[in-house]
Design an enzyme around this catalytic site. Structure first.
Site, PDB file in Angstrom:
ATOM      1  CG  HIS A  12      35.493  37.306  48.823  1.00  0.00           C
ATOM      2  ND1 HIS A  12      36.368  37.955  47.979  1.00  0.00           N
ATOM      3  CD2 HIS A  12      34.534  36.758  48.016  1.00  0.00           C
ATOM      4  CE1 HIS A  12      35.967  37.811  46.725  1.00  0.00           C
ATOM      5  NE2 HIS A  12      34.865  37.098  46.714  1.00  0.00           N
ATOM      6  CE  LYS A  13      30.506  36.802  48.140  1.00  0.00           C
ATOM      7  NZ  LYS A  13      30.289  37.244  46.752  1.00  0.00           N
TER       8      LYS A  13
END
Length: 295
Positions: free
Chosen positions: A272-273
């Protein structure tokens, strides 16, 4: 031989709608602008490497902290409505205060739906869209969101008890590393989630973040408006997604091609990051896209 100094990041605060909004900027304001919209639970700190890279490529990059995030004001819930509509209202005022006449949008996580609301309000200002694991389609809300959807539809104590614990130190860390292959974990600096949680773990702050989560259900009602905006404007669009994103399903990445046939979609071996672990992949993709598509 004289060496070229890397561009400096400038840190400032501006008073907006009764709040102090912290922001970082780099580059010449007369150059093409890029407004960088962070996600949960982070802040403009997530753009600490991207800001100077964009400035060095002759862009003006600016990244505000949303109210309740980073170093911006974090008013209590009884004096500030933690809703995405209110967040977008503050950022729209920020755009006006900073006299941003035209700008590309970098959209991640919460910043995606906040930024898209800004785009709906100021369509004439938007020059390009860059989505990095940002939610505009129902397909992004996979099975991981089933308990959230049940709570949004029927916010009872029983449904709330079914929600996973995420507004704590470990939940903050998981935003970065959930779903990521074991061999990639050393790529993540613990400074990120440590800073995020230190700022979130302030009096009344968890309640504010839960209020914003509760309001997320209203973003889903905006998805048709976002799609109509895509179809109508056909803006240059870059979509970057982490294959292992545990929060917004990678299935969403392909959805943008339905309404934006010329969108450029890249799936990375990331979570996600992705900007934390795959900056060296994302930055060249962005710079190449902007050079070719941003006139």
């Amino acid at each position: 031989m004289k060496t070229m100094q890397p561009p400096k990041i400038i840190h400032r605060t501006v008073h907006i709608n009764g709040l102090d909004i912290f922001y970082r900027e780099a580059g010449d304001p007369s150059r093409p602008a890029i407004l960088l919209m962070h996600g949960f639970p982070s802040s403009s700190h997530m753009f600490r490497r991207l800001l100077p890279a964009l400035a060095q490529a002759d862009y003006y990059a600016i990244a505000p902290d949303f109210p309740g995030f980073g170093y911006s004001s974090y008013p209590p819930t009884n004096s500030f409505a933690y809703t995405f509509e209110n967040m977008a209202r503050v950022i729209s005022s920020f755009v006006t205060e900073k006299q941003l006449q035209q700008f590309a949008l970098y959209l991640h996580d919460y910043g995606s739906t906040i930024g898209m609301r800004v785009a709906l309000e100021h369509p004439e200002k938007i020059t390009a869209l860059i989505f990095q694991d940002g939610n505009s389609y129902e397909e992004g809300l996979g099975k991981e969101w089933d308990t959230a959807k049940a709570y949004w539809d029927n916010p009872t104590a029983a449904n709330r008890a079914q929600l996973p614990e995420w507004l704590n130190a470990e939940g903050t860390r998981q935003q970065y590393v959930a779903g990521v292959p074991e061999d990639q974990l050393p790529l993540f600096s613990p400074d990120t989630w440590t800073l995020d949680w230190a700022l979130m773990d302030r009096p009344g702050h968890v309640a504010a973040q839960f209020a914003l989560f509760e309001d997320y259900r209203h973003n889903r009602k905006y998805f048709p408006q976002f799609r109509e905006f895509f179809r109508r404007t056909q803006l240059p669009t870059l979509v970057i997604w982490g294959k292992y994103d545990a929060y917004f399903s990678v299935e969403e990445a392909a959805c943008y091609k339905r309404d934006l046939p010329d969108a450029e979609v890249h799936i990375l071996e990331a979570g996600h990051k992705a900007l934390e672990s795959h900056f060296e992949d994302i930055c060249p993709l962005m710079l190449d896209f902007l050079k070719r598509r941003l006139s």
